[in-house]
Write a protein that holds these residues in place. Structure first.
Motif, PDB file in Angstrom:
ATOM      1  N   LEU A  19       1.123  -0.972  -0.206  1.00  0.00           N
ATOM      2  CA  LEU A  19       0.370   0.004   0.174  1.00  0.00           C
ATOM      3  C   LEU A  19       0.822   1.089   0.109  1.00  0.00           C
ATOM      4  CD1 LEU A  19      -2.938  -1.137   2.669  1.00  0.00           C
ATOM      5  CD2 LEU A  19      -2.829  -1.194  -0.224  1.00  0.00           C
ATOM      6  N   GLU A  20       1.857   1.363   0.563  1.00  0.00           N
ATOM      7  CA  GLU A  20       2.614   2.566   0.467  1.00  0.00           C
ATOM      8  C   GLU A  20       3.674   2.772  -0.778  1.00  0.00           C
ATOM      9  OE1 GLU A  20       5.790   2.207   4.012  1.00  0.00           O
ATOM     10  OE2 GLU A  20       4.216   2.086   5.446  1.00  0.00           O
ATOM     11  N   ARG A  21       4.480   1.745  -1.233  1.00  0.00           N
ATOM     12  CA  ARG A  21       4.889   1.543  -2.462  1.00  0.00           C
ATOM     13  C   ARG A  21       4.337   1.817  -3.645  1.00  0.00           C
ATOM     14  NH1 ARG A  21       9.401  -3.214  -2.990  1.00  0.00           N
ATOM     15  NH2 ARG A  21      10.159  -1.438  -4.595  1.00  0.00           N
ATOM     16  N   ALA A  22       3.048   1.113  -3.884  1.00  0.00           N
ATOM     17  CA  ALA A  22       1.264   1.508  -5.037  1.00  0.00           C
ATOM     18  C   ALA A  22       0.175   2.178  -4.491  1.00  0.00           C
ATOM     19  CB  ALA A  22       1.159  -0.324  -5.146  1.00  0.00           C
ATOM     20  N   PRO A  23       0.868   3.726  -4.316  1.00  0.00           N
ATOM     21  CA  PRO A  23      -0.448   4.731  -4.140  1.00  0.00           C
ATOM     22  C   PRO A  23      -0.856   4.429  -5.392  1.00  0.00           C
ATOM     23  CG  PRO A  23       2.088   5.740  -5.194  1.00  0.00           C
ATOM     24  CD  PRO A  23       1.707   4.674  -4.841  1.00  0.00           C
ATOM     25  N   ASN A  24      -1.050   4.115  -6.404  1.00  0.00           N
ATOM     26  CA  ASN A  24      -2.177   4.232  -7.988  1.00  0.00           C
ATOM     27  C   ASN A  24      -2.777   2.941  -7.890  1.00  0.00           C
ATOM     28  OD1 ASN A  24      -1.141   6.713  -8.662  1.00  0.00           O
ATOM     29  ND2 ASN A  24       0.117   5.482  -9.924  1.00  0.00           N
ATOM     30  N   LEU A  25      -2.849   1.989  -6.447  1.00  0.00           N
ATOM     31  CA  LEU A  25      -3.400   0.425  -6.249  1.00  0.00           C
ATOM     32  C   LEU A  25      -5.104   1.049  -6.144  1.00  0.00           C
ATOM     33  CD1 LEU A  25      -2.737  -2.661  -6.256  1.00  0.00           C
ATOM     34  CD2 LEU A  25      -2.331  -2.499  -3.751  1.00  0.00           C
ATOM     35  N   GLN A  26      -5.623  -0.141  -7.007  1.00  0.00           N
ATOM     36  CA  GLN A  26      -7.296   0.306  -6.882  1.00  0.00           C
ATOM     37  C   GLN A  26      -7.674  -1.395  -6.679  1.00  0.00           C
ATOM     38  OE1 GLN A  26      -9.039   1.781 -10.462  1.00  0.00           O
ATOM     39  NE2 GLN A  26      -6.871   3.557 -10.648  1.00  0.00           N
ATOM     40  N   LEU A  27      -7.249  -2.138  -6.702  1.00  0.00           N
ATOM     41  CA  LEU A  27      -7.821  -3.413  -6.272  1.00  0.00           C
ATOM     42  C   LEU A  27      -6.442  -4.965  -6.206  1.00  0.00           C
ATOM     43  CD1 LEU A  27     -10.735  -5.853  -7.101  1.00  0.00           C
ATOM     44  CD2 LEU A  27      -9.608  -5.739  -9.357  1.00  0.00           C
ATOM     45  N   ILE A  28      -7.080  -5.228  -4.551  1.00  0.00           N
ATOM     46  CA  ILE A  28      -6.658  -6.785  -4.236  1.00  0.00           C
ATOM     47  C   ILE A  28      -7.545  -7.892  -5.002  1.00  0.00           C
ATOM     48  CG2 ILE A  28      -5.239  -7.939  -3.084  1.00  0.00           C
ATOM     49  CD1 ILE A  28      -4.909  -5.518  -1.939  1.00  0.00           C
ATOM     50  N   ALA A  29      -7.385  -8.690  -5.635  1.00  0.00           N
ATOM     51  CA  ALA A  29      -8.096  -9.822  -5.906  1.00  0.00           C
ATOM     52  C   ALA A  29      -7.046 -10.952  -5.513  1.00  0.00           C
ATOM     53  CB  ALA A  29      -8.077  -9.845  -7.238  1.00  0.00           C
ATOM     54  N   LEU A  30      -8.102 -11.611  -4.593  1.00  0.00           N
ATOM     55  CA  LEU A  30      -7.391 -13.180  -2.874  1.00  0.00           C
ATOM     56  C   LEU A  30      -8.101 -14.268  -4.504  1.00  0.00           C
ATOM     57  CD1 LEU A  30      -8.629 -11.882   0.138  1.00  0.00           C
ATOM     58  CD2 LEU A  30      -5.858 -11.490  -1.320  1.00  0.00           C
ATOM     59  N   GLY A  31      -7.076 -14.984  -4.697  1.00  0.00           N
ATOM     60  CA  GLY A  31      -7.266 -16.595  -5.123  1.00  0.00           C
ATOM     61  C   GLY A  31      -8.178 -17.639  -3.568  1.00  0.00           C
ATOM     62  N   SER A  32      -7.812 -16.681  -2.778  1.00  0.00           N
ATOM     63  CA  SER A  32      -8.547 -17.418  -1.516  1.00  0.00           C
ATOM     64  C   SER A  32     -10.545 -17.177  -1.417  1.00  0.00           C
ATOM     65  CB  SER A  32      -7.795 -17.848  -0.487  1.00  0.00           C
ATOM     66  OG  SER A  32      -7.861 -16.432  -0.061  1.00  0.00           O
ATOM     67  N   VAL A  33     -10.666 -18.164  -0.643  1.00  0.00           N
ATOM     68  CA  VAL A  33     -12.303 -17.991  -0.166  1.00  0.00           C
ATOM     69  C   VAL A  33     -12.401 -16.895   0.552  1.00  0.00           C
ATOM     70  CG1 VAL A  33     -13.943 -18.876   0.837  1.00  0.00           C
ATOM     71  CG2 VAL A  33     -12.914 -20.757  -0.581  1.00  0.00           C
ATOM     72  N   GLY A  34     -11.461 -16.614   1.923  1.00  0.00           N
ATOM     73  CA  GLY A  34     -11.625 -15.915   3.130  1.00  0.00           C
ATOM     74  C   GLY A  34     -10.252 -14.742   2.623  1.00  0.00           C
ATOM     75  N   TYR A  35     -10.440 -14.293   3.638  1.00  0.00           N
ATOM     76  CA  TYR A  35      -9.386 -12.386   3.488  1.00  0.00           C
ATOM     77  C   TYR A  35      -8.362 -13.230   4.733  1.00  0.00           C
ATOM     78  CZ  TYR A  35     -13.437 -10.028   1.454  1.00  0.00           C
ATOM     79  OH  TYR A  35     -13.779 -10.148   0.427  1.00  0.00           O
ATOM     80  N   ASP A  36      -8.474 -14.215   5.159  1.00  0.00           N
ATOM     81  CA  ASP A  36      -7.051 -14.300   6.141  1.00  0.00           C
ATOM     82  C   ASP A  36      -5.827 -13.833   5.693  1.00  0.00           C
ATOM     83  OD1 ASP A  36      -9.098 -15.436   7.235  1.00  0.00           O
ATOM     84  OD2 ASP A  36      -8.101 -17.593   6.741  1.00  0.00           O
TER      85      ASP A  36
END
Length: 72
Positions: A19-36
């Protein structure tokens, strides 16, 4: 600085560093079921959407459970 708009996550050691190094980041897509292992609140504070695979593994998990039961 990293120029990312989206991150398809398999393994990520530190969401804070990303988050610090990628200020333009808009989306994180996880390949798992939860947010662990992912601080979704921190992502929201940075305006980053987080999504996951939801019920993607339900059918294969049920198939494996049945196969294990039949193997007993």
């Amino acid at each position: 600085m990293i120029y990312l708009d989206a991150w398809l996550r398999a393994i990520l050691a530190s969401i804070y560093a990303l988050l610090e190094r990628a200020p333009n980041l808009q989306l994180i897509a996880l390949g798992s079921v939860g947010y662990d292992g992912l601080d979704a609140d921190e992502c929201a504070e940075h305006g980053v959407w987080v999504t996951n695979a939801g019920g993607a593994s339900i059918e294969t998990t049920a198939d494996m459970a049945l196969a294990l039961l039949l193997g007993v």
